[in-house]
Design an enzyme around this catalytic site. Structure first.
Site, PDB file in Angstrom:
ATOM      1  CD  GLU A  27      22.477  25.085  15.054  1.00 29.71           C
ATOM      2  OE1 GLU A  27      23.367  25.347  14.435  1.00 29.71           O
ATOM      3  OE2 GLU A  27      22.767  25.107  16.963  1.00 29.71           O
ATOM      4  NE  ARG A  68      29.663  29.861   5.446  1.00 27.57           N
ATOM      5  CZ  ARG A  68      28.626  29.998   6.052  1.00 27.57           C
ATOM      6  NH1 ARG A  68      28.275  31.573   6.300  1.00 27.57           N
ATOM      7  NH2 ARG A  68      28.246  28.979   6.922  1.00 27.57           N
ATOM      8  CE  LYS A 119      23.933  31.128  13.344  1.00 27.13           C
ATOM      9  NZ  LYS A 119      23.560  30.579  13.807  1.00 27.13           N
TER      10      LYS A 119
HETATM   11  P1  ATP Z   1      27.386  29.541  12.455  1.00 28.24           P
HETATM   12  O1  ATP Z   1      28.443  28.187  11.602  1.00 28.24           O
HETATM   13  O2  ATP Z   1      28.397  30.891  12.633  1.00 28.24           O
HETATM   14  O3  ATP Z   1      27.014  29.031  13.117  1.00 28.24           O
HETATM   15  P2  ATP Z   1      25.536  29.431  10.746  1.00 28.24           P
HETATM   16  O4  ATP Z   1      25.404  29.819   8.923  1.00 28.24           O
HETATM   17  O5  ATP Z   1      26.001  27.982  10.673  1.00 28.24           O
HETATM   18  O6  ATP Z   1      26.255  29.745  11.214  1.00 28.24           O
HETATM   19  P3  ATP Z   1      22.525  28.647  10.817  1.00 28.24           P
HETATM   20  O7  ATP Z   1      21.687  29.591  11.562  1.00 28.24           O
HETATM   21  O8  ATP Z   1      23.055  27.172  10.159  1.00 28.24           O
HETATM   22  O9  ATP Z   1      23.860  29.762  10.923  1.00 28.24           O
HETATM   23  O10 ATP Z   1      22.597  29.976   9.456  1.00 28.24           O
HETATM   24  C1  ATP Z   1      20.660  29.470   9.236  1.00 28.24           C
HETATM   25  C2  ATP Z   1      21.167  29.487   7.317  1.00 28.24           C
HETATM   26  O11 ATP Z   1      21.721  31.446   6.510  1.00 28.24           O
HETATM   27  C3  ATP Z   1      21.768  28.539   6.891  1.00 28.24           C
HETATM   28  O12 ATP Z   1      21.167  28.108   5.750  1.00 28.24           O
HETATM   29  C4  ATP Z   1      23.390  29.123   5.854  1.00 28.24           C
HETATM   30  O13 ATP Z   1      23.760  28.906   4.806  1.00 28.24           O
HETATM   31  C5  ATP Z   1      22.979  30.090   5.261  1.00 28.24           C
HETATM   32  N1  ATP Z   1      23.811  31.551   5.753  1.00 28.24           N
HETATM   33  C6  ATP Z   1      24.675  32.179   7.468  1.00 28.24           C
HETATM   34  N2  ATP Z   1      25.847  32.927   6.544  1.00 28.24           N
HETATM   35  C7  ATP Z   1      25.594  32.257   5.734  1.00 28.24           C
HETATM   36  C8  ATP Z   1      26.118  33.996   4.697  1.00 28.24           C
HETATM   37  N3  ATP Z   1      27.261  34.091   5.160  1.00 28.24           N
HETATM   38  N4  ATP Z   1      26.018  33.622   3.470  1.00 28.24           N
HETATM   39  C9  ATP Z   1      24.194  33.459   2.602  1.00 28.24           C
HETATM   40  N5  ATP Z   1      23.920  32.479   3.803  1.00 28.24           N
HETATM   41  C10 ATP Z   1      24.449  32.291   4.872  1.00 28.24           C
HETATM   42 MG    MG Z   2      24.631  26.229  10.540  1.00 28.72          MG
END
Ligand code: ATP
Ligand code: MG
Length: 586
Positions: free
Chosen positions: A59, A294, A304
């Site tokens: 996102e 994760r 974030k």
């Molecule tokens: P936040 O919840 O802090 O906004 P997010 O993980 O939802 O962060 P996205 O931009 O939606 O952020 O993430 C893009 C992709 O990266 C998603 O498929 C998410 O599952 C993956 N991702 C994010 N953090 C991790 C992590 N710590 N380990 C593995 N994959 C991750």
């Molecule tokens: Mg997300």
């Protein structure tokens, strides 16, 4: 495409893909050159040249961090290893927090990590917002088929009616309204005739489902908001859980890999795609969702919201502060894409949450840089060493390997002279036990030069040592036959004072002093490491060209990189990426 990986270990995702390929689950799968619904695939579809399709779906509401790197390496890596294609897709369905700035930064960092989204002559770079029109058509089709309705309850009312884990939900009073009425209202919602929150489109599934996500989840909500790509074209926006499966299906994704918290959403993912396939909107084979744990690291936060707070409150110097766990921060700190890929490979793929120790990230950088970083000498906490029997104004060349692991890298030359800078810590007025470096009467080797004997020191009025004195033994120069004539236990680094290059050196440490800064009900801001940055004025080996991004091992000290933003050859600003040894794990 794409960067080489370390030898990949088997994991449940690889096993899944291998069995899917063996069973020819995607035989007959079509591709129309880009995202396509069932109608377009029917008229333009060709056999899909990709054996599998995965996607990385960020996102655009913040900068990528080390956790995202895991998802990037996994999705692009699987596509590469199995003759597939990985799409970069911006999941931009949430207008308020998203911005083009983040889109650009994300593209930049996925490239930096060594991946790209071109395959078979196509750029597989997509935006969920490009599918808004189709998503809306799906919504109308679901209403017409009795699978969705417009609910006029407030969000609070819906929540109150949703039930709990032990109690079934209650039907909304609007649940059985005629499809035509829902359709008319949805159109009014789309046309901006209703205020935010006044109504929403919900799926009509089962208020008694044990899975709360199936109790008539919201599909569309009203948001009078500007979108960074679609402007004010829409005043309704799809929910992530509705949008994501459709995005995957339009793009022909075979393996939709997400993190564990989406496990409970999988039944809805499957429900929605099955309905849309029945209604002729989407073609089979449909994508399937898989969840993995994760990648979490100790001593950092990756939410974030929290990263944004560190930036906004100026606890750090921007998203790319070298202490940030963002990829822009790690790059500026001196991390290489190879080191980050190595960590992601080593961390494996699992179904249960765990936290890796931060030292694994640091070790991955050392392992990457040790064989390839050129060596140089630097002095970070300088004190003058005067070789009293070496003529003033004279100097001579010393040579040292550029890289001891790589004979082809050749040697570097730097001058030895009467006045040198050494580390303050390499001298003691009185030596403690097992101290083998300089103290009055002791001999040590000045690395790549001569053996010297310490003859004395000078103090200022305050009692601080300002100068150390020594005499060199002329027959002992490194690389000459006499080099081994005197045995010494200490070997210290130095630079010639008249020739050394002055530099600002930033010694970074972990941003948080607590291994789990945001666990439980801790306030992560209370656990910032007060010593996470120390700036010193040091001296570098002559001849060093501190162009932004240049990286070296400074002997005995660690790996350092010239700051991407601030360093110039004339005014070097150097970041310590990592020390040579781990000083945290005991
Ligand atoms: P936040 O919840 O802090 O906004 P997010 O993980 O939802 O962060 P996205 O931009 O939606 O952020 O993430 C893009 C992709 O990266 C998603 O498929 C998410 O599952 C993956 N991702 C994010 N953090 C991790 C992590 N710590 N380990 C593995 N994959 C991750
Ligand atoms: Mg997300």
């Amino acid at each position: 495409m794409n960067a080489p990986a370390a030898v990949p270990a088997a994991n449940f995702l690889r096993n899944q893909i291998e069995s899917d390929l063996d069973a020819q689950r995607f035989a007959g799968k079509q591709w129309a050159g880009g995202p396509a619904d069932a109608a377009r695939l029917q008229s333009e579809g060709q056999p899909d040249p990709a054996r599998i399709r995965t996607r990385f779906p960020p996102e655009p509401n913040g900068y990528l961090h080390i956790g995202h790197a895991k998802s990037i390496c996994l999705n692009f890596g699987l596509a590469r290893d199995y003759g597939g294609v990985c799409h970069l897709r911006f999941d931009d369905t949430n207008p308020e927090k998203e911005d083009q700035e983040y889109v650009d930064a994300i593209i930049d960092m996925v490239r930096w990590l060594g991946f790209d989204w071109q395959a078979n002559g196509t750029e597989h770079l997509y935006f969920a917002s490009d599918y808004f029109g189709f998503m809306y058509e799906c919504a109308e089709a679901l209403i017409e088929a009795g699978h969705a309705y417009v609910d006029e309850q407030s969000a609070d009312e819906m929540r109150a009616m949703r039930g709990t884990l032990t109690e079934r939900g209650k039907d909304s009073p609007w649940r059985n309204r005629p499809a035509a009425e829902s359709l008319a209202l949805l159109r009014e919602m789309r046309d901006g005739k209703h205020p935010n929150g006044s109504m929403a489109l919900r799926a009509r599934i089962d208020m008694g489902s044990p899975n709360i996500n199936l109790r008539d989840p919201v599909l569309y909500r009203i948001r009078h908001a500007e979108h960074h790509r679609t402007g004010s074209a829409w005043s309704i926006y799809p929910m992530y859980t509705f949008a994501h499966p459709i995005e995957d299906a339009l793009e022909g994704i075979t393996h939709s890999i997400c993190t564990l918290e989406f496990e409970d959403q999988r039944p809805f993912y499957d429900w929605l795609l099955a309905r849309l396939a029945e209604l002729g909107k989407l073609a089979k084979p449909l994508p399937h969702q898989y969840e993995f744990a994760r990648m979490n690291l100790s001593y950092i936060v990756t939410s974030k919201r929290k990263l944004l707070q560190l930036v906004r409150e100026e606890r750090v110097d921007g998203w790319d502060d070298p202490r940030m766990p963002t990829l822009v921060g790690l790059r500026r700190r001196g991390y290489t894409p190879e080191a980050i890929r190595l960590l992601c490979e080593r961390s494996g793929v699992s179904k249960s949450d765990s936290r890796l120790d931060y030292s694994l990230l640091e070790q991955a950088l050392r392992d990457d840089l040790d064989p390839k970083a050129e060596r140089r000498v630097a002095v970070l906490d300088p004190i003058k060493l005067v070789i009293t029997n070496y003529p003033e104004g004279q100097s001579e060349a010393c040579t040292a390997p550029r890289n001891p692991h790589d004979a082809d890298a050749g040697v570097r030359e730097f001058p030895f002279s009467r006045e040198l800078w050494i580390e303050r810590d390499d001298f003691r007025e009185e030596a403690p036990k097992k101290y083998f470096r300089l103290f009055p009467g002791n001999t040590v080797r000045l690395k790549y030069a001569y053996v010297v004997r310490c003859t004395g020191f000078v103090k200022d009025d305050a009692g601080n040592v300002t100068e150390v004195h020594a005499e060199y033994l002329p027959d002992t120069k490194s690389g000459t036959p006499g080099a081994d004539s005197v045995k010494v236990k200490g070997n210290i680094t130095w630079v010639s004072a008249a020739h050394a290059v002055s530099a600002e050196i930033r010694l970074y440490d972990r941003l948080f002093a607590d291994a789990h800064p945001d666990s439980g009900d801790k306030d992560f801001l209370d656990h910032l490491n007060p010593d996470s940055i120390q700036t010193v004025q040091g001296w570098l080996e002559p001849g060093i060209q501190a162009k932004p991004g240049m990286t070296w091992q400074f002997e005995r000290l660690g790996y350092f990189t010239a700051d991407l933003k601030l360093s110039t050859v004339d005014k070097p600003v150097i970041n310590r990426a990592v020390t040579l040894r781990d000083s945290w794990t005991k």
